[in-house]
Design an enzyme around this catalytic site. Structure first.
Site, PDB file in Angstrom:
ATOM      1  N   HIS A 155       2.438  -2.127  -4.753  1.00  0.00           N
ATOM      2  CA  HIS A 155       1.596  -2.642  -3.673  1.00  0.00           C
ATOM      3  C   HIS A 155       0.496  -3.485  -4.299  1.00  0.00           C
ATOM      4  O   HIS A 155      -0.263  -3.010  -5.153  1.00  0.00           O
ATOM      5  CB  HIS A 155       0.976  -1.515  -2.844  1.00  0.00           C
ATOM      6  CG  HIS A 155       0.174  -2.017  -1.680  1.00  0.00           C
ATOM      7  ND1 HIS A 155       0.717  -2.200  -0.426  1.00  0.00           N
ATOM      8  CD2 HIS A 155      -1.129  -2.402  -1.598  1.00  0.00           C
ATOM      9  CE1 HIS A 155      -0.220  -2.668   0.383  1.00  0.00           C
ATOM     10  NE2 HIS A 155      -1.349  -2.801  -0.298  1.00  0.00           N
ATOM     11  N   CYS A 156       0.404  -4.729  -3.868  1.00  0.00           N
ATOM     12  CA  CYS A 156      -0.572  -5.656  -4.447  1.00  0.00           C
ATOM     13  C   CYS A 156      -1.682  -5.920  -3.436  1.00  0.00           C
ATOM     14  O   CYS A 156      -1.423  -6.496  -2.364  1.00  0.00           O
ATOM     15  CB  CYS A 156       0.103  -6.975  -4.830  1.00  0.00           C
ATOM     16  SG  CYS A 156      -1.045  -8.199  -5.512  1.00  0.00           S
ATOM     17  N   PRO A 157      -2.918  -5.533  -3.737  1.00  0.00           N
ATOM     18  CA  PRO A 157      -4.013  -5.792  -2.791  1.00  0.00           C
ATOM     19  C   PRO A 157      -4.314  -7.276  -2.637  1.00  0.00           C
ATOM     20  O   PRO A 157      -4.852  -7.694  -1.608  1.00  0.00           O
ATOM     21  CB  PRO A 157      -5.197  -5.044  -3.418  1.00  0.00           C
ATOM     22  CG  PRO A 157      -4.866  -4.922  -4.867  1.00  0.00           C
ATOM     23  CD  PRO A 157      -3.379  -4.805  -4.937  1.00  0.00           C
TER      24      PRO A 157
END
Length: 294
Positions: A155-157
């Site tokens: 998951h990439c912010p």
């Protein structure tokens, strides 16, 4: 005592272990579901910061370095190149953020769905207790998206989304184009400093010399930081794609594929210029169909 392999199983093949009565049927998809967007405050802030940093680079490159330049051909060439790459970077970011990464339908662990799998003795299916879904192969649960994602990498912010089977191409393109515009900006900053040292500082920019120096130093710091970060991320992603299905799936056993075939699974079949376009949805061609039974 159960073996580690048995402890990792969420559910067994017998219907009694599945507890389908605890799962409501998945909600029907409507037109509003076509737009995928994660309502995470941290991810939204990071996404906005990403766009603002690109706009800042655009401002410095165009108004501080290119417009005051005496060489029209130099300004035109670098302006078209930088703005084109910046546009592709932002388009890739938008596609990576607003594309469903491969979410498994919620609540599909119903009695009807389980019976439709026609499980045989020895076969195992996996259930996510958090979203009440039967997970297909290579799917992992994301605590931010609150969904199981097929072929989840991480998951990439910065894109406010998971990187999965449906948007990994756009994420890779985003890191590549950001690295390219960062490198291009650093080269232009170096040329501009050389030009300003040789000429009068008042003639090399429309801003005052102190303001020009501050703007260029900030752009240099931004470009260097993002060049290192995105170049490493791009290399890591390409290496991961060419060797294994995903970062989180490295311990799983899968049939060996060629590196080139793995790239085609992500970017599309066959190889074409569309690989570099964030507007072209990849055709997975002969990619493996995900199974619910292992």
């Amino acid at each position: 005592m159960k073996s580690p392999a048995h402890r990792t199983r969420d559910i067994e093949r017998q219907a009694g272990y599945l507890k389908p009565e605890h799962c409501a049927p998945p909600p029907p998809r409507t037109g509003s579901d076509a737009m995928w967007f994660i309502r995470d405050s941290c991810g939204i802030v990071c996404g906005v910061i990403t766009w603002l940093l690109v706009f800042y680079a655009e401002f410095v490159v165009v108004f501080v370095m290119l417009l005051p330049a005496k060489n029209l051909l130099y300004s035109l060439f670098n302006g078209v190149l930088f703005n084109g790459l910046a546009f592709l970077a932002l388009a890739s970011h938008a596609r990576a953020m607003c594309t469903d990464p491969g979410a498994v339908p919620k609540g599909n662990a119903t009695k009807e769905f389980i019976e439709s799998l026609q499980l045989k003795p020895g076969q195992v299916v996996y259930k996510c207790p958090k979203c009440c879904s039967i997970k297909p192969d290579r799917a992992h649960h994301c605590s931010v998206c609150k969904r199981c994602i097929k072929k989840m990498d991480h998951h990439c912010p910065w894109v406010n989304n998971c990187v999965g089977e449906n948007n990994q191409k756009y994420f890779v393109l985003f890191t590549m184009y950001i690295a390219l515009i960062s490198f291009h900006a650093l080269i232009m900053v170096a040329f501009h400093f050389v030009f300003c040292f040789e000429e009068d500082w008042t003639k090399c920019s429309n801003f005052s010399p102190p303001a020009t120096v501050i703007l260029l130093i900030l752009l240099c710091f931004e470009g260097l930081l993002f060049l290192i970060f995105t170049a490493v991320m791009f290399g890591t992603q390409v290496h991961s794609i060419s060797l294994l299905p995903s970062t989180l799936s490295r311990r799983e056993r899968w049939a060996k594929k060629s590196k080139w075939m793995n790239m085609k699974v992500v970017f599309g079949h066959p190889f074409s210029i569309a690989w570099l376009s964030p507007f072209a949805t990849p055709d997975h061609g002969k990619a493996d169909i995900y199974q619910y039974i292992v």
